[in-house]
Design a protein around this motif. Structure first.
Motif, PDB file in Angstrom:
ATOM      1  N   ALA A 143      46.843  11.410  39.110  1.00  0.00           N
ATOM      2  CA  ALA A 143      46.471  12.128  37.892  1.00  0.00           C
ATOM      3  C   ALA A 143      44.965  12.309  37.722  1.00  0.00           C
ATOM      4  O   ALA A 143      44.543  13.217  36.997  1.00  0.00           O
ATOM      5  CB  ALA A 143      47.052  11.408  36.671  1.00  0.00           C
ATOM      6  N   LEU A 144      44.163  11.472  38.364  1.00  0.00           N
ATOM      7  CA  LEU A 144      42.722  11.669  38.264  1.00  0.00           C
ATOM      8  C   LEU A 144      42.346  13.065  38.759  1.00  0.00           C
ATOM      9  O   LEU A 144      41.495  13.744  38.169  1.00  0.00           O
ATOM     10  CB  LEU A 144      41.981  10.603  39.079  1.00  0.00           C
ATOM     11  N   LYS A 145      43.011  13.526  39.816  1.00  0.00           N
ATOM     12  CA  LYS A 145      42.733  14.846  40.371  1.00  0.00           C
ATOM     13  C   LYS A 145      43.589  15.929  39.728  1.00  0.00           C
ATOM     14  O   LYS A 145      43.111  17.031  39.447  1.00  0.00           O
ATOM     15  CB  LYS A 145      42.975  14.840  41.881  1.00  0.00           C
ATOM     16  N   THR A 146      44.874  15.634  39.509  1.00  0.00           N
ATOM     17  CA  THR A 146      45.794  16.672  39.066  1.00  0.00           C
ATOM     18  C   THR A 146      45.759  16.939  37.568  1.00  0.00           C
ATOM     19  O   THR A 146      46.161  18.022  37.119  1.00  0.00           O
ATOM     20  CB  THR A 146      47.241  16.320  39.466  1.00  0.00           C
ATOM     21  N   ARG A 147      45.283  15.973  36.774  1.00  0.00           N
ATOM     22  CA  ARG A 147      45.261  16.155  35.322  1.00  0.00           C
ATOM     23  C   ARG A 147      43.878  15.949  34.714  1.00  0.00           C
ATOM     24  O   ARG A 147      43.414  16.762  33.914  1.00  0.00           O
ATOM     25  CB  ARG A 147      46.257  15.200  34.665  1.00  0.00           C
ATOM     26  N   PHE A 148      43.214  14.866  35.082  1.00  0.00           N
ATOM     27  CA  PHE A 148      41.987  14.480  34.390  1.00  0.00           C
ATOM     28  C   PHE A 148      40.832  15.439  34.695  1.00  0.00           C
ATOM     29  O   PHE A 148      40.259  16.039  33.800  1.00  0.00           O
ATOM     30  CB  PHE A 148      41.623  13.050  34.785  1.00  0.00           C
ATOM     31  N   TYR A 149      40.501  15.595  35.964  1.00  0.00           N
ATOM     32  CA  TYR A 149      39.354  16.413  36.348  1.00  0.00           C
ATOM     33  C   TYR A 149      39.731  17.885  36.465  1.00  0.00           C
ATOM     34  O   TYR A 149      39.590  18.497  37.528  1.00  0.00           O
ATOM     35  CB  TYR A 149      38.782  15.918  37.677  1.00  0.00           C
ATOM     36  N   THR A 150      40.184  18.479  35.386  1.00  0.00           N
ATOM     37  CA  THR A 150      40.584  19.885  35.388  1.00  0.00           C
ATOM     38  C   THR A 150      39.753  20.607  34.331  1.00  0.00           C
ATOM     39  O   THR A 150      40.209  20.814  33.210  1.00  0.00           O
ATOM     40  CB  THR A 150      42.089  20.031  35.103  1.00  0.00           C
ATOM     41  N   TYR A 151      38.554  21.008  34.727  1.00  0.00           N
ATOM     42  CA  TYR A 151      37.597  21.569  33.779  1.00  0.00           C
ATOM     43  C   TYR A 151      37.208  23.009  34.121  1.00  0.00           C
ATOM     44  O   TYR A 151      36.172  23.504  33.658  1.00  0.00           O
ATOM     45  CB  TYR A 151      36.347  20.689  33.718  1.00  0.00           C
TER      46      TYR A 151
END
Length: 218
Positions: free
Chosen positions: A31-39
């Motif tokens: 989720a760090l890549k798939t959800r969190f860092y989605t800017y």
């Protein structure tokens, strides 16, 4: 060894079950890549608040995606704040504020434990830092709208978020990413009460309890 420590901790403290379930799901979903860092949807000039700046890694990630974002970094730990000023000295669109934001004017006593420095205790000695009322800070900085706000302040969220809600400022925040910390069983109900209030104006986009969750303005 880490999994054994978690198992023993859960046996001794069964109230941490929600945290460990959230951690397991967070890792399974990457989720760090798939959800969190989605800017990618941040526009030039987007207003971003990094509450709990530490070494500036999260602000770096935002600026990599949107170099023209207007970033305010709040970091009360004096050593980290000094380092952040040096780090971002070449970026006029980044402001570093060496105080905490919360419900009222005051002084925060911090442990000196690196990225886990907290007012909830620790192992690394004590430091003091000022706390400023979030309403006054929003007014001084002219924060009529915040496009993205990240909150990771080692327990301070239980003061800051109610202050934002009580002051009527939450509708100004389009996207909130917050890490709730689980230091004691009573905080399970405290988080639930805060989330119920957030749900009046925001939708929960995703949630890994006591790991990270995101709320978006309806």
């Amino acid at each position: 060894m880490a999994s054994l420590k978690r198992w023993l901790d859960l046996r001794r403290n069964p109230w941490k079950a929600e945290h460990y379930a959230g951690l397991k799901a967070w890792r399974a979903d990457d989720a760090l890549k798939t959800r969190f860092y989605t800017y990618d949807d941040l526009a030039p000039g987007a207003v971003v608040l990094d509450v709990g700046g530490f070494e500036g890694g999260w602000a770096d990630r935002v600026l990599t995606v949107q170099a023209e974002a207007r970033v305010h970094v709040f970091e009360p730990h004096p050593r980290f704040a000094d380092a952040l000023r040096s780090k971002f000295a070449h970026r006029p669109n980044v402001s570093v504020h060496d105080f905490a934001i919360g419900g009222a004017e005051g002084t925060l006593t911090l442990s000196d434990d690196g990225d886990a420095s907290s007012a909830f205790g620790g192992q690394g000695g004590a430091l003091t830092a000022p706390v400023r009322p979030v309403g006054a800070v929003f007014a001084e900085l002219g924060l009529d709208r915040v496009d993205l706000m990240k909150v990771n302040i080692e327990g301070g969220e239980y003061d800051l978020l109610p202050a934002l809600l009580d002051s009527g400022l939450m509708p100004r925040i389009a996207r909130l990413q917050v890490q709730f910390h689980l230091f004691e069983p009573a905080l399970i109900e405290t988080r639930a009460a805060i989330c119920a209030r957030l749900a009046k104006t925001h939708d929960c986009a995703w949630c890994y309890p006591f790991i990270w969750e995101e709320w978006r303005l309806r």
